[in-house]
Design an enzyme around this catalytic site. Structure first.
Site, PDB file in Angstrom:
ATOM      1  CG  ASN A   1      -6.559  -1.569   1.326  1.00  0.00           C
ATOM      2  OD1 ASN A   1      -5.881  -1.035   0.444  1.00  0.00           O
ATOM      3  ND2 ASN A   1      -6.042  -2.094   2.421  1.00  0.00           N
TER       4      ASN A   1
ATOM      5  CG  HIS B   1      -3.275   2.966   2.304  1.00  0.00           C
ATOM      6  ND1 HIS B   1      -3.872   2.654   1.106  1.00  0.00           N
ATOM      7  CD2 HIS B   1      -3.234   1.807   3.026  1.00  0.00           C
ATOM      8  CE1 HIS B   1      -4.177   1.366   1.109  1.00  0.00           C
ATOM      9  NE2 HIS B   1      -3.807   0.834   2.253  1.00  0.00           N
TER      10      HIS B   1
ATOM     11  CB  CYS C   1      -0.939  -0.002   1.190  1.00  0.00           C
ATOM     12  SG  CYS C   1      -1.935  -1.478   1.228  1.00  0.00           S
TER      13      CYS C   1
END
Ligand code: ACO
Length: 328
Positions: A285, A255, A115
């Site tokens: 996500n 994020h 990520c």
């Protein structure tokens, strides 16, 4: 730290058409809309089509960013794709995107930082541009995580999704600059978030497929705690290096992994809701893609303007983490 004279010239993103809601997931695993909403903040997520791979999503986002930067594919010098769901182990997704774009003069590569992939790509590309070797760079965070999700594991299949976010970077001689960054890694937590099989440690066998070892396996609680700590720590470090305080920052783009993680960062920084960008409810996500997508949305919606100081921060599998303070 000295600022890097590189600016984000344009942004672009691509979200696949198919929407999977929490209600849809109730028909796939033992979960509820209420559990997913309260524990993660996610309501819907996008899933790529069967014939769409990560490079296709990256290509779509890249086309938009290049068009907005008014740069032709032939002019692109450097392509970096942040991804943990590449089309293949090799060639790199960067090379696949280069070919799709017809960016035949670009050097292309992938960065595997989960990520944190967009942030790592941003810093590496900025340093290469600042060295004077390249005139522009295309960085893309792109994921088709739905190909790596165990659709029987309710703890992970509700979280991960597909999408791509791209940015064009160019050297800057004006005010827009990368003021500071901080990156970090700790491989001792690698076991807490991984795809166990399919690599040289545990090559694919009938057993690994049957045991679903080619999908994401996660110790969510462990990751949650480290994520909260590391995002606070890295963001504070970047602000110190940039010589700014939270009052100078007009927008933080974290994020998008879990709304509770984002809220914990927001409370730590004592920021009002409107100063922290959140779109996790729509997209879930998307790992390396999430900051690129969020940056594009914030830019297109006029939430960030030229001259604003913005902060980016991420954490992800590896573990990896990072942050950047940018004068946009
Ligand atoms: N629906 C219903 N119940 C569920 C679900 C679900 N989808 N998933 C788990 N549960 C249950 C668990 O089985 C557990 O039940 P039990 O108490 O009977 O054992 C209960 O809910 C609580 O589970 P926890 O894991 O403790 O729930 P938590 O509040 O920690 O939330 C979550 C889990 C959302 C995964 C959270 O830990 C998290 O977000 N962690 C961070 C993960 C993350 O961000 N990962 C991505 C990193 S980015 C990258 O690099 C890809």
């Amino acid at each position: 730290m000295a600022a890097i004279n590189v600016m984000i010239k344009s942004t672009g993103s691509y979200l696949p058409e198919k929407v999977l809601s929490n209600k849809d997931l109730e028909n796939i695993v033992d979960t509820t809309d209420e559990w997913i909403t309260t524990r993660t903040g996610i309501k819907t997520r996008r899933l790529a089509a069967e014939d769409e791979a990560t490079s296709d999503l990256a290509f779509e986002a890249a086309k938009v960013a290049l068009q907005r930067a008014e740069i032709s594919p032939e002019e692109v010098d450097l392509i970096i794709v942040g991804t943990i769901s590449p089309d293949n182990f090799f060639p790199s997704t960067g090379c696949l995107v280069q070919n799709k774009l017809g960016a035949k003069n670009a050097v292309a590569m992938d960065i595997n930082a989960a990520c944190s992939g967009y942030l790592f790509s941003l810093v590496i590309a900025s340093r290469l541009l600042d060295g004077g070797n390249y005139k522009n760079a295309l960085i893309i965070g792109a994921e088709k995580l739905s190909s790596f999700v165990n659709w029987e594991d309710r703890a992970t299949c509700v979280l991960f999704a597909d999408g791509a976010g791209a940015s064009v970077l160019v050297p800057s001689n004006g005010e827009s600059r990368l003021l500071a960054f901080d990156l970090g890694s700790d491989g001792s937590y690698g076991k807490d978030l991984l795809v166990p099989a399919g690599g040289s440690r545990q090559p694919a066998t009938i057993e690994t497929v049957e045991q679903k070892l080619h999908s994401i396996v996660m110790n969510g609680n462990a990751i949650f705690k480290i994520a909260v700590n590391k995002m606070r720590e890295t963001f504070t470090k970047s602000m110190e290096k940039a010589g700014v305080t939270v009052d100078d920052i007009s927008l933080v783009i974290p994020h998008q992994a879990n709304l509770r993680i984002i809220e914990s960062l927001r409370n730590f920084l004592k920021l009002p809701k409107e100063k922290v960008f959140v779109n996790i409810e729509k997209y879930g996500n998307t790992s390396a893609a999430s900051i690129g997508i969020a940056l594009d949305e914030a830019h297109q919606q006029g939430i960030i303007k030229r001259g604003d100081i913005i902060g980016l921060t991420a954490f992800g599998g590896g573990l990896t983490w990072g942050s950047a303070i940018i004068k946009f």
